[in-house]
Design a protein around this motif. Structure first.
Motif, PDB file in Angstrom:
ATOM      1  N   CYS A  10      23.670 -23.256  48.471  1.00  0.00           N
ATOM      2  CA  CYS A  10      23.323 -23.087  47.010  1.00  0.00           C
ATOM      3  C   CYS A  10      23.980 -21.775  46.470  1.00  0.00           C
ATOM      4  CB  CYS A  10      22.042 -23.434  46.314  1.00  0.00           C
ATOM      5  SG  CYS A  10      20.924 -22.346  47.272  1.00  0.00           S
ATOM      6  N   ASP A  11      23.985 -21.645  45.151  1.00  0.00           N
ATOM      7  CA  ASP A  11      24.609 -20.351  44.393  1.00  0.00           C
ATOM      8  C   ASP A  11      23.627 -19.950  43.388  1.00  0.00           C
ATOM      9  OD1 ASP A  11      25.650 -22.258  43.157  1.00  0.00           O
ATOM     10  OD2 ASP A  11      27.493 -21.278  42.687  1.00  0.00           O
ATOM     11  N   PRO A  12      22.233 -19.820  43.533  1.00  0.00           N
ATOM     12  CA  PRO A  12      21.518 -19.688  42.392  1.00  0.00           C
ATOM     13  C   PRO A  12      21.782 -18.569  41.600  1.00  0.00           C
ATOM     14  CG  PRO A  12      20.257 -19.570  44.497  1.00  0.00           C
ATOM     15  CD  PRO A  12      21.774 -19.448  44.759  1.00  0.00           C
ATOM     16  N   ASP A  15      20.825 -23.824  37.108  1.00  0.00           N
ATOM     17  CA  ASP A  15      20.501 -25.080  37.479  1.00  0.00           C
ATOM     18  C   ASP A  15      20.135 -25.352  39.080  1.00  0.00           C
ATOM     19  OD1 ASP A  15      23.322 -24.504  38.108  1.00  0.00           O
ATOM     20  OD2 ASP A  15      23.828 -26.409  37.806  1.00  0.00           O
ATOM     21  N   ASP A  16      20.903 -24.333  39.804  1.00  0.00           N
ATOM     22  CA  ASP A  16      20.610 -24.312  41.317  1.00  0.00           C
ATOM     23  C   ASP A  16      18.872 -24.250  41.377  1.00  0.00           C
ATOM     24  OD1 ASP A  16      23.241 -22.993  40.888  1.00  0.00           O
ATOM     25  OD2 ASP A  16      23.431 -23.486  43.006  1.00  0.00           O
ATOM     26  N   ALA A  17      18.371 -23.110  40.652  1.00  0.00           N
ATOM     27  CA  ALA A  17      16.898 -22.730  40.593  1.00  0.00           C
ATOM     28  C   ALA A  17      16.154 -24.188  40.296  1.00  0.00           C
ATOM     29  CB  ALA A  17      16.844 -21.752  39.711  1.00  0.00           C
ATOM     30  N   GLY A  40      29.406 -17.666  44.300  1.00  0.00           N
ATOM     31  CA  GLY A  40      29.677 -18.640  43.452  1.00  0.00           C
ATOM     32  C   GLY A  40      29.270 -18.255  42.081  1.00  0.00           C
ATOM     33  N   ASN A  41      28.154 -18.569  41.617  1.00  0.00           N
ATOM     34  CA  ASN A  41      28.035 -18.324  40.205  1.00  0.00           C
ATOM     35  C   ASN A  41      27.643 -16.900  40.098  1.00  0.00           C
ATOM     36  OD1 ASN A  41      27.551 -20.922  38.936  1.00  0.00           O
ATOM     37  ND2 ASN A  41      25.596 -21.183  39.815  1.00  0.00           N
ATOM     38  N   VAL A  42      27.278 -15.977  40.981  1.00  0.00           N
ATOM     39  CA  VAL A  42      27.331 -14.780  41.285  1.00  0.00           C
ATOM     40  C   VAL A  42      27.502 -14.260  42.666  1.00  0.00           C
ATOM     41  CG1 VAL A  42      25.815 -13.996  39.141  1.00  0.00           C
ATOM     42  CG2 VAL A  42      24.656 -14.925  41.223  1.00  0.00           C
ATOM     43  N   THR A 125      24.779 -29.769  48.647  1.00  0.00           N
ATOM     44  CA  THR A 125      25.513 -28.580  48.310  1.00  0.00           C
ATOM     45  C   THR A 125      25.512 -28.538  46.781  1.00  0.00           C
ATOM     46  OG1 THR A 125      27.775 -29.900  48.435  1.00  0.00           O
ATOM     47  CG2 THR A 125      26.871 -29.194  50.452  1.00  0.00           C
ATOM     48  N   LEU A 126      25.424 -27.223  46.340  1.00  0.00           N
ATOM     49  CA  LEU A 126      25.055 -26.993  44.830  1.00  0.00           C
ATOM     50  C   LEU A 126      26.014 -25.997  44.597  1.00  0.00           C
ATOM     51  CD1 LEU A 126      21.046 -27.052  44.844  1.00  0.00           C
ATOM     52  CD2 LEU A 126      22.708 -28.874  44.984  1.00  0.00           C
ATOM     53  N   GLY A 127      26.916 -25.631  45.283  1.00  0.00           N
ATOM     54  CA  GLY A 127      28.051 -24.538  44.873  1.00  0.00           C
ATOM     55  C   GLY A 127      29.408 -24.699  45.517  1.00  0.00           C
ATOM     56  N   PRO A 128      30.094 -23.586  45.456  1.00  0.00           N
ATOM     57  CA  PRO A 128      31.457 -23.805  46.206  1.00  0.00           C
ATOM     58  C   PRO A 128      31.206 -24.101  47.624  1.00  0.00           C
ATOM     59  CG  PRO A 128      31.249 -21.980  44.783  1.00  0.00           C
ATOM     60  CD  PRO A 128      29.930 -22.403  44.844  1.00  0.00           C
ATOM     61  N   HIS A 241      23.253 -29.934  36.129  1.00  0.00           N
ATOM     62  CA  HIS A 241      24.029 -30.358  37.211  1.00  0.00           C
ATOM     63  C   HIS A 241      23.498 -30.567  38.590  1.00  0.00           C
ATOM     64  CE1 HIS A 241      27.396 -29.302  34.150  1.00  0.00           C
ATOM     65  NE2 HIS A 241      26.752 -28.189  34.344  1.00  0.00           N
ATOM     66  N   ASP A 242      22.970 -29.193  39.094  1.00  0.00           N
ATOM     67  CA  ASP A 242      22.773 -29.251  40.642  1.00  0.00           C
ATOM     68  C   ASP A 242      21.370 -30.164  40.764  1.00  0.00           C
ATOM     69  OD1 ASP A 242      24.586 -27.678  41.139  1.00  0.00           O
ATOM     70  OD2 ASP A 242      23.699 -25.862  40.953  1.00  0.00           O
ATOM     71  N   PRO A 243      20.427 -30.353  40.010  1.00  0.00           N
ATOM     72  CA  PRO A 243      19.177 -31.263  40.054  1.00  0.00           C
ATOM     73  C   PRO A 243      19.686 -32.387  40.339  1.00  0.00           C
ATOM     74  CG  PRO A 243      18.811 -29.586  38.365  1.00  0.00           C
ATOM     75  CD  PRO A 243      20.345 -29.336  38.510  1.00  0.00           C
TER      76      PRO A 243
HETATM   77 CA    CA Z   1      25.408 -24.226  41.695  1.00  0.00          CA
END
Ligand code: CA
Ligand code: BDR
Length: 312
Positions: A10-12, A15-17, A40-42, A125-128, A241-243
Motif C-alpha cells: 500500500c501507499d497510505p 483510502d489505504d488507511a 505512490g500517493n506520497v 495491492t492498494l498502490g502502484p 477505492h482501496d477498501p
Molecule cells: Ca492507494
C-alpha cells in the motif's frame, strides 16, 4: 475456518488507511502477515511512516511494516498530494510511530514469506505495483505460492488521472504489465466498481455514531479527501477505492465480476497505464483476470461500520 494469510502492499493515503482498518478488524478472517509500502500517493518516507502510525492507532503494532521501492520501474514518481494532502493522511494528526520499520526490504520480505509458506498467500495491492513486479522478476517461483492478487487499479471506462488511466496503474504501468502477465490469479477493482462505493453522509452516519478515535480518524480523513473528490468528480461523497479490495476478501458476495483478458498500455503517452479489457472477446486471448463490476455499496458500508466498531 482458518484465517486467510494476506500481505497488504500500500501507499497510505486516506483510502489505504481505511482499507488497513478494515483488514485489521477481522483477524479471525484475515491473517495480515505484513504490510509492505511503496511510493505512490506520497513518497515512500511518508507511506512507510503512515502505515506504522495507522497500525498503532488500531493497536496492531505487532504487524510488521516494510519499506519497498521509492520510485516506479521506469517512469518518474508522480504523487497525489492534491488528493491526500502533504502528509498523505491530511485531516488527522497521529503521533510519531513508536513501532520500528522492519530492516528487511519489502521485496525480500515478499519473496521470503511466499517461498517459506506452507499455505498459499493472497496479496492485496492498494498502490502502484512496483514492489510486486520487482519481487516477481527477482524470484518468479513466488507465483506458485500466491493464492491470488486482488488489486485496486485501472479503469474500464473513465480514468481519474488521465481520461484513460487510473492513478495506481498510471504511476507504474510497466510494473502493472509485469503483474497482469505473470499468470497469477488476479482480481481487479477498477474505478468502475470503486466509484459505486461512495461515502455519502447517510452511509457515514453509522460510523459517526461509533464516536471512537478510529471512527473520528476515518471521518477526518474522509473530510479532507472527500472535499477533493467531490469537487473534482461531482460525487456526493468520496469513493473508497482501496477498501473494496479488502471487502472482496472478507465478503466476496458483495461483488459481481466477469472474467476477461486485460492488458496494460505502456507505450502511448496519451493512454499510458490504460487497462485494456477485452469484454467483447475480440482478441481471442484467454481471460487473465476477474474484473469486479458491481458492488453492493450499502452492504459494503455495513461491513466497514462493523469493522470500525471493533476498535473502541
Ligand atoms: Ca492507494
Ligand atoms: C487509487 O489511487 C490512490 O490515490 C488511492 O489510494 C487509490 O489506491 C485510486 O485511483
Amino acid at each position: 475456518m482458518l484465517a486467510k494469510p494476506i500481505i497488504i502492499d500500500c501507499d497510505p493515503g486516506a483510502d489505504d488507511a481505511i482499507a488497513l482498518f478494515l483488514a485489521l478488524a477481522f483477524p479471525e478472517q484475515l491473517n495480515v502477515l505484513g504490510i509492505t509500502t511503496v511510493a505512490g500517493n506520497v513518497p515512500l518516507s511518508l507511506t512507510q511512516k503512515n502505515a506504522r502510525c495507522l497500525c498503532e492507532l488500531v493497536s496492531k503494532a505487532d504487524v510488521p511494516v516494510y519499506a519497498g521501492c521509492p520510485r516506479p520501474l521506469l517512469r518518474p514518481l508522480m504523487t497525489a498530494e492534491e488528493v491526500h494532502g502533504k502528509t498523505g493522511l491530511d485531516g488527522i494528526h497521529l503521533p510519531e510511530p513508536q513501532m520500528p520499520l522492519q530492516t528487511q526490504h519489502a521485496v525480500d520480505f515478499l519473496i521470503e514469506t511466499l517461498l517459506r509458506s506452507t499455505d498459499k498467500i493472497t496479496l492485496a495491492t492498494l498502490g502502484p505495483l512496483t514492489n510486486i513486479a520487482i519481487a516477481l522478476i527477482k524470484e518468479p517461483a513466488i507465483c506458485q505460492q500466491m493464492q491470488e492478487i486482488v488489486m485496486m487499479g485501472g479503469a474500464v471506462t473513465q480514468g481519474n488521472i488521465t481520461p484513460s488511466a487510473e492513478f495506481n496503474l498510471y504511476v507504474d504501468p510497466h510494473a502493472a504489465h509485469v503483474v497482469v502477465t505473470a499468470g497469477v490469479p488476479l482480481t481487479i477493482m477498477s474505478l468502475d466498481v470503486t466509484h459505486q462505493a461512495i461515502a455519502t453522509p447517510e452511509r457515514l452516519s453509522a460510523i459517526r455514531a461509533i464516536n471512537s478515535p478510529v471512527s473520528a480518524a476515518t471521518l477526518g480523513l474522509l473530510d479532507h479527501y472527500g472535499a477533493y473528490e467531490m469537487q473534482r468528480h461531482g460525487f456526493l461523497g468520496p469513493p473508497l477505492h482501496d477498501p473494496c479490495v479488502i471487502a472482496y476478501l472478507l465478503q466476496p458476495d458483495l461483488f459481481t465480476s466477469r472474467r476477461a483478458y486485460v492488458a496494460i498500455e505502456t507505450t502511448s503517452e496519451l493512454t499510458m497505464g490504460r487497462t485494456v479489457v477485452d469484454r467483447g472477446h475480440v482478441t481471442n486471448q484467454p481471460p487473465n483476470a476477474n474484473i469486479a463490476e458491481t458492488i453492493d455499496a450499502d452492504g459494503f458500508y455495513q461491513l466497514l461500520t462493523r469493522a470500525i466498531a471493533k476498535f473502541t
